[in-house]
Design a protein around this motif. Structure first.
Motif, mmCIF file in Angstrom:
data_model
loop_
_atom_site.group_PDB
_atom_site.id
_atom_site.type_symbol
_atom_site.label_atom_id
_atom_site.label_comp_id
_atom_site.label_asym_id
_atom_site.label_seq_id
_atom_site.Cartn_x
_atom_site.Cartn_y
_atom_site.Cartn_z
ATOM 1 N N THR A 278 -21.124 -62.628 15.629
ATOM 2 C CA THR A 278 -21.758 -63.687 16.417
ATOM 3 C C THR A 278 -20.836 -64.877 16.646
ATOM 4 O O THR A 278 -21.170 -65.777 17.422
ATOM 5 N N SER B 263 -17.912 -67.143 18.095
ATOM 6 C CA SER B 263 -17.180 -67.224 19.363
ATOM 7 C C SER B 263 -15.695 -67.054 19.091
ATOM 8 O O SER B 263 -15.238 -67.137 17.940
ATOM 9 N N ASP B 264 -14.917 -66.802 20.125
ATOM 10 C CA ASP B 264 -13.470 -66.662 19.960
ATOM 11 C C ASP B 264 -12.867 -67.934 19.378
ATOM 12 O O ASP B 264 -11.957 -67.876 18.549
ATOM 13 N N ARG B 265 -13.367 -69.092 19.812
ATOM 14 C CA ARG B 265 -12.866 -70.362 19.304
ATOM 15 C C ARG B 265 -13.183 -70.527 17.823
ATOM 16 O O ARG B 265 -12.350 -70.983 17.034
ATOM 17 N N GLU B 266 -14.392 -70.122 17.417
ATOM 18 C CA GLU B 266 -14.767 -70.213 16.004
ATOM 19 C C GLU B 266 -13.900 -69.300 15.146
ATOM 20 O O GLU B 266 -13.484 -69.679 14.040
ATOM 21 N N LYS B 267 -13.594 -68.109 15.650
ATOM 22 C CA LYS B 267 -12.711 -67.200 14.908
ATOM 23 C C LYS B 267 -11.304 -67.788 14.800
ATOM 24 O O LYS B 267 -10.644 -67.663 13.764
ATOM 25 N N HIS C 33 -17.226 -76.937 14.917
ATOM 26 C CA HIS C 33 -17.011 -75.481 14.893
ATOM 27 C C HIS C 33 -17.005 -74.961 13.454
ATOM 28 O O HIS C 33 -17.578 -73.899 13.168
ATOM 29 N N LYS D 156 -23.234 -69.743 10.188
ATOM 30 C CA LYS D 156 -23.464 -68.400 10.724
ATOM 31 C C LYS D 156 -23.130 -67.323 9.703
ATOM 32 O O LYS D 156 -23.824 -66.304 9.591
#
Length: 217
Positions: free
Chosen positions: A153, A155-159, A188, A195
């Motif tokens: 779940t 986002s690419d930015r969170e990863k 973030h 999450k």
């Protein structure tokens, strides 16, 4: 003879280790380095059997980044991490970077020599309590199955931010790297921790390693 290069940003430590090891126990100190970049250069020039690498070497390239780069360029060279950090987070990061061994600076001289010999022979070396920590982590992983939270779940930015955090960068440093505000980084970070159900940075580091986010450039 086991040929080694000593990498540490403190000249007193390098000199002391060299005096301890030089010409004894079939160990020959063939060079030393003050930071990660110099350690890589010396390894490429001298082709040692083992690089005794300090974990933290500011300023310049740190020990883990240098380890990962060195293992990519010269995988036959063993890297023994020498550190003051008796912490599983640092241990797991060292293993992920490709280190062949991990030993504390407080270890007895005999243990250091044994660790150098093991790494030179191609055998991994961990100090006793580190082995227990790895076993505990493995047992915990089995107990909780493969569930590490809803990673999908993110986002690419969170990863991306998760990877920077796991590598030890501060919120300010991450913001500078990604050209965003510190508040955005903090937001973030808070979201991804919620999450994933994570409570601490060590937990984040372990999950980042498992998910392949811990790459060193």
């Amino acid at each position: 003879m086991i040929r080694i290069v000593i990498a540490d940003d403190h000249i007193v430590v390098r000199s002391g280790l060299s005096a301890l090891l030089q010409g004894k126990h079939e160990i020959e100190v063939i060079g030393d380095a003050a930071d990660g970049d110099e350690a890589i250069a010396k390894a490429e020039e001298l082709n040692p059997d083992v690089v005794l690498m300090d974990f933290s070497m500011p300023p310049g390239k740190d020990g883990l980044t240098a380890t990962a780069e060195l293992k990519q360029k010269m995988p036959h060279i063993g890297v023994l991490i020498l550190t003051m950090h008796d912490d599983e987070e640092y241990l797991f990061r060292a293993i992920h970077a490709g280190a062949s061994g991990y030993i504390l600076k407080s270890a007895p001289h005999e243990e250091l020599i044994a660790a150098i010999r093991s790494v030179a022979d191609g055998t991994a070396y961990l100090y006793p309590s580190a082995t227990k920590k790895l076993m505990k982590e493995y047992s915990d992983m089995i107990r909780r199955g493969e569930s590490d939270g809803p990673f999908e779940t993110l986002s690419d930015r969170e990863k991306e931010i998760m990877a920077w955090i796991a590598k030890g960068y501060s919120n300010k440093e991450i913001a500078e790297q990604l050209i965003i505000s510190v508040k955005t980084v903090e937001s973030h970070k808070s979201n991804l921790m919620d999450k994933l159900g994570l409570k601490s940075r060590p937990e984040l580091v372990k999950l980042a390693m498992k998910k392949g986010l811990m790459t060193y450039d």
